[in-house]
Design a protein around this motif. Structure first.
Motif, PDB file in Angstrom:
ATOM      1  N   SER A  15       0.839  -1.206   0.000  1.00  0.00           N
ATOM      2  CA  SER A  15       0.000   0.000   0.000  1.00  0.00           C
ATOM      3  C   SER A  15       0.869   1.249   0.000  1.00  0.00           C
ATOM      4  O   SER A  15       2.066   1.192   0.301  1.00  0.00           O
ATOM      5  CB  SER A  15      -0.872  -0.029   1.265  1.00  0.00           C
ATOM      6  N   ILE A  17       3.079   4.243   0.558  1.00  0.00           N
ATOM      7  CA  ILE A  17       4.511   4.537   0.405  1.00  0.00           C
ATOM      8  C   ILE A  17       5.284   3.271   0.039  1.00  0.00           C
ATOM      9  O   ILE A  17       6.184   3.309  -0.812  1.00  0.00           O
ATOM     10  CB  ILE A  17       5.058   5.170   1.707  1.00  0.00           C
ATOM     11  N   ASP A  36       3.905  -8.174   3.355  1.00  0.00           N
ATOM     12  CA  ASP A  36       2.866  -7.360   3.979  1.00  0.00           C
ATOM     13  C   ASP A  36       1.875  -8.246   4.736  1.00  0.00           C
ATOM     14  O   ASP A  36       1.678  -9.408   4.404  1.00  0.00           O
ATOM     15  CB  ASP A  36       2.112  -6.560   2.898  1.00  0.00           C
ATOM     16  N   LEU A  61       3.566 -11.235   5.735  1.00  0.00           N
ATOM     17  CA  LEU A  61       4.496 -10.906   6.822  1.00  0.00           C
ATOM     18  C   LEU A  61       3.756 -10.134   7.900  1.00  0.00           C
ATOM     19  O   LEU A  61       3.009  -9.196   7.605  1.00  0.00           O
ATOM     20  CB  LEU A  61       5.642 -10.021   6.288  1.00  0.00           C
ATOM     21  N   ASP A  62       4.002 -10.535   9.147  1.00  0.00           N
ATOM     22  CA  ASP A  62       3.539  -9.743  10.281  1.00  0.00           C
ATOM     23  C   ASP A  62       4.783  -9.359  11.083  1.00  0.00           C
ATOM     24  O   ASP A  62       5.399 -10.224  11.723  1.00  0.00           O
ATOM     25  CB  ASP A  62       2.566 -10.554  11.142  1.00  0.00           C
ATOM     26  N   VAL A  63       5.160  -8.087  11.025  1.00  0.00           N
ATOM     27  CA  VAL A  63       6.420  -7.677  11.669  1.00  0.00           C
ATOM     28  C   VAL A  63       6.355  -7.733  13.192  1.00  0.00           C
ATOM     29  O   VAL A  63       7.373  -7.557  13.854  1.00  0.00           O
ATOM     30  CB  VAL A  63       6.897  -6.271  11.212  1.00  0.00           C
ATOM     31  N   ASN A  89       9.272  -0.374   6.101  1.00  0.00           N
ATOM     32  CA  ASN A  89       8.251   0.642   5.833  1.00  0.00           C
ATOM     33  C   ASN A  89       6.934   0.382   6.575  1.00  0.00           C
ATOM     34  O   ASN A  89       6.170   1.314   6.806  1.00  0.00           O
ATOM     35  CB  ASN A  89       8.006   0.690   4.320  1.00  0.00           C
ATOM     36  N   TYR A 157       2.464   7.866  18.347  1.00  0.00           N
ATOM     37  CA  TYR A 157       3.065   7.724  17.005  1.00  0.00           C
ATOM     38  C   TYR A 157       4.356   8.538  16.922  1.00  0.00           C
ATOM     39  O   TYR A 157       5.377   8.059  16.422  1.00  0.00           O
ATOM     40  CB  TYR A 157       2.036   8.186  15.969  1.00  0.00           C
ATOM     41  N   LYS A 161       8.178   7.007  16.172  1.00  0.00           N
ATOM     42  CA  LYS A 161       9.005   7.425  15.036  1.00  0.00           C
ATOM     43  C   LYS A 161      10.302   8.105  15.509  1.00  0.00           C
ATOM     44  O   LYS A 161      11.336   7.970  14.855  1.00  0.00           O
ATOM     45  CB  LYS A 161       8.203   8.353  14.117  1.00  0.00           C
ATOM     46  N   LEU A 190       1.726  12.614   2.917  1.00  0.00           N
ATOM     47  CA  LEU A 190       1.429  11.825   1.704  1.00  0.00           C
ATOM     48  C   LEU A 190       0.016  11.285   1.762  1.00  0.00           C
ATOM     49  O   LEU A 190      -0.409  10.751   2.803  1.00  0.00           O
ATOM     50  CB  LEU A 190       2.401  10.638   1.579  1.00  0.00           C
ATOM     51  N   THR A 192      -2.215   8.744   1.501  1.00  0.00           N
ATOM     52  CA  THR A 192      -2.263   7.279   1.505  1.00  0.00           C
ATOM     53  C   THR A 192      -3.459   6.867   2.369  1.00  0.00           C
ATOM     54  O   THR A 192      -4.053   7.719   3.055  1.00  0.00           O
ATOM     55  CB  THR A 192      -0.982   6.695   2.131  1.00  0.00           C
ATOM     56  N   TRP A 195      -3.224   8.357   5.860  1.00  0.00           N
ATOM     57  CA  TRP A 195      -3.557   9.783   6.045  1.00  0.00           C
ATOM     58  C   TRP A 195      -5.049  10.019   5.874  1.00  0.00           C
ATOM     59  O   TRP A 195      -5.641  10.904   6.492  1.00  0.00           O
ATOM     60  CB  TRP A 195      -2.749  10.678   5.101  1.00  0.00           C
TER      61      TRP A 195
HETATM   62  N1  LIG Z   1       1.315   8.833   4.784  1.00  0.00           N
HETATM   63  C1  LIG Z   1       2.104   9.711   5.360  1.00  0.00           C
HETATM   64  O1  LIG Z   1       1.899  10.929   5.223  1.00  0.00           O
HETATM   65  C2  LIG Z   1       3.313   9.261   6.139  1.00  0.00           C
HETATM   66  C3  LIG Z   1       4.192  10.249   6.600  1.00  0.00           C
HETATM   67  C4  LIG Z   1       5.323   9.877   7.314  1.00  0.00           C
HETATM   68  C5  LIG Z   1       5.594   8.540   7.531  1.00  0.00           C
HETATM   69  N2  LIG Z   1       4.729   7.584   7.074  1.00  0.00           N
HETATM   70  C6  LIG Z   1       5.103   6.183   7.319  1.00  0.00           C
HETATM   71  O2  LIG Z   1       5.237   5.525   6.084  1.00  0.00           O
HETATM   72  C7  LIG Z   1       4.961   4.138   6.242  1.00  0.00           C
HETATM   73  C8  LIG Z   1       3.898   3.716   5.242  1.00  0.00           C
HETATM   74  O3  LIG Z   1       2.720   4.470   5.505  1.00  0.00           O
HETATM   75  P1  LIG Z   1       1.514   4.643   4.463  1.00  0.00           P
HETATM   76  O4  LIG Z   1       1.037   6.019   4.627  1.00  0.00           O
HETATM   77  O5  LIG Z   1       1.910   4.140   3.145  1.00  0.00           O
HETATM   78  O6  LIG Z   1       0.444   3.678   5.173  1.00  0.00           O
HETATM   79  P2  LIG Z   1      -0.543   2.554   4.603  1.00  0.00           P
HETATM   80  O7  LIG Z   1      -1.486   2.282   5.711  1.00  0.00           O
HETATM   81  O8  LIG Z   1      -1.057   2.940   3.276  1.00  0.00           O
HETATM   82  O9  LIG Z   1       0.429   1.295   4.399  1.00  0.00           O
HETATM   83  C9  LIG Z   1       0.986   0.596   5.473  1.00  0.00           C
HETATM   84  C10 LIG Z   1       1.226  -0.843   5.034  1.00  0.00           C
HETATM   85  O10 LIG Z   1       1.842  -1.532   6.144  1.00  0.00           O
HETATM   86  C11 LIG Z   1       1.215  -2.797   6.278  1.00  0.00           C
HETATM   87  N3  LIG Z   1       1.321  -3.275   7.657  1.00  0.00           N
HETATM   88  C12 LIG Z   1       0.708  -2.786   8.752  1.00  0.00           C
HETATM   89  N4  LIG Z   1       1.006  -3.528   9.828  1.00  0.00           N
HETATM   90  C13 LIG Z   1       1.850  -4.510   9.411  1.00  0.00           C
HETATM   91  C14 LIG Z   1       2.502  -5.586  10.055  1.00  0.00           C
HETATM   92  N5  LIG Z   1       2.308  -5.839  11.362  1.00  0.00           N
HETATM   93  N6  LIG Z   1       3.312  -6.385   9.327  1.00  0.00           N
HETATM   94  C15 LIG Z   1       3.488  -6.168   7.997  1.00  0.00           C
HETATM   95  N7  LIG Z   1       2.867  -5.175   7.309  1.00  0.00           N
HETATM   96  C16 LIG Z   1       2.065  -4.348   8.018  1.00  0.00           C
HETATM   97  C17 LIG Z   1      -0.243  -2.545   5.881  1.00  0.00           C
HETATM   98  O11 LIG Z   1      -0.914  -3.763   5.538  1.00  0.00           O
HETATM   99  C18 LIG Z   1      -0.081  -1.603   4.703  1.00  0.00           C
HETATM  100  O12 LIG Z   1       0.058  -2.289   3.476  1.00  0.00           O
HETATM  101  C19 LIG Z   1       4.548   3.955   7.699  1.00  0.00           C
HETATM  102  O13 LIG Z   1       5.666   3.539   8.460  1.00  0.00           O
HETATM  103  C20 LIG Z   1       4.106   5.352   8.097  1.00  0.00           C
HETATM  104  O14 LIG Z   1       4.209   5.533   9.492  1.00  0.00           O
HETATM  105  C21 LIG Z   1       3.603   7.907   6.382  1.00  0.00           C
END
Ligand SMILES: NC(=O)c1ccc[n+]([C@@H]2O[C@H](COP(=O)([O-])OP(=O)(O)OC[C@H]3O[C@@H](n4cnc5c(N)ncnc54)[C@H](O)[C@@H]3O)[C@@H](O)[C@H]2O)c1
Length: 266
Positions: A15, A17, A36, A61-63, A89, A157, A161, A190, A192, A195
């Protein structure tokens, strides 16, 4: 930024990023493992990677689960023989239902820590032996500008981070003798799924946002806070990840770099 012949694992690659990073790294020549919690989503992104003519693999994957991490690491080494790049990520903003609460509860604290910080440690430790064996590797942790400054509304959060930024420094120092570079990227704003949920949560706490769509809430935040006046995209993050994963960045380690249009300048 030639990544030809490299193998990269992207956690949370299904998903937002993570998908963007997977596609940019593939564009630079890397084979991609999209790992994922959502295996269907991972499969769809792996199929997009294959369209570049790169090797790709999707895997559940479950981290938060060490046995799941071990299974993924074994499967990747079994298929590709090595791991050159790990992009940590996967990330969350709380436990189930977090977006319906204005204040984080204990489950939000625990789950955010388990995914955003402990998950990064466990993944890094799991791939390190393979990287050490080949005397080199690149680990890229997706932190956030939220790790640069605490806030009253997403304190849990922010703390997770900030922890990723600190962890990046510690891991970089420990793995440097093995020629493994560890860096963090701090994305800004971003659009996504994460957000989108945050926008709905912000709207329900702020009368000034009443009647706006989630996208309009996001655009207002971008307009109000980003000096360059534009949102960031998953490709923006992917481009920095590709650079950090390449030999061009071989003397950069332990750094956290903002990609945020100037929102935070420290
Ligand atoms: N969107 C933003 O503006 C933003 C800004 C700064 C940082 N981030 C960071 O970027 C990263 C991606 O965020 P995003 O906005 O794309 O979010 P998103 O929710 O679109 O994607 C997150 C992905 O992580 C996966 N995931 C969640 N828990 C998991 C687990 N336990 N094991 C494996 N996979 C898992 C989800 O299934 C999903 O596919 C995150 O670390 C987020 O904190 C996002």
């Amino acid at each position: 930024m030639d990544l030809t012949g490299k193998t990269a694992i992207v956690t949370g690659g299904a998903s937002g990023i993570g998908r963007g990073i997977s596609l940019v790294l593939a564009g630079q020549g890397a084979g991609i493992v999209v790992a994922d919690l959502n295996p269907q989503g991972a499969e769809a992104v792996a199929a997009e990677v294959a369209e570049f003519g790169r090797e790709s693999m999707s895997i559940a994957l479950d981290v938060t689960d060490p046995s799941s991490i071990d299974a993924v690491t074994e499967a990747v080494v079994g298929r590709f023989g090595k791991i050159d790049i790990l992009v940590n990520n996967a990330g969350v903003a709380g436990a189930a239902g977090w977006d319906e609460r204005q204040q984080a509860n204990i489950d939000d604290w625990d789950y955010t820590y388990q995914v955003n910080l402990r998950g990064v440690v466990l993944m890094a430790e799991a791939v390190a032996p393979s990287m050490m064996e080949q005397r080199g590797g690149k680990i890229i942790n997706i932190a956030s500008i939220a790790g640069r400054q605490g806030s009253p509304t997403i304190t849990h959060y922010n703390a997770s981070k900030a922890g990723v930024i600190s962890l990046t420094q510690g891991l970089a120092a420990r793995l440097a003798p093995h020629n493994i570079n560890v860096n963090a990227i701090c994305p800004g704003l971003l659009w996504t799924p994460l957000w989108e949920r945050l926008a709905a949560r912000n709207r329900s706490a702020d009368d000034q946002l009443a009647g706006l769509t989630e996208r309009q809430v996001f655009e207002k935040r971008v307009a109000d806070s980003i000096p360059l006046g534009r949102e960031q995209t998953p490709e923006d993050i992917g481009k920095l990840a590709a650079f950090l994963a390449s030999e061009d960045a071989h003397n950069i380690t332990g750094q956290a770099i903002n990609v945020d249009g100037g929102l935070r300048m420290n």
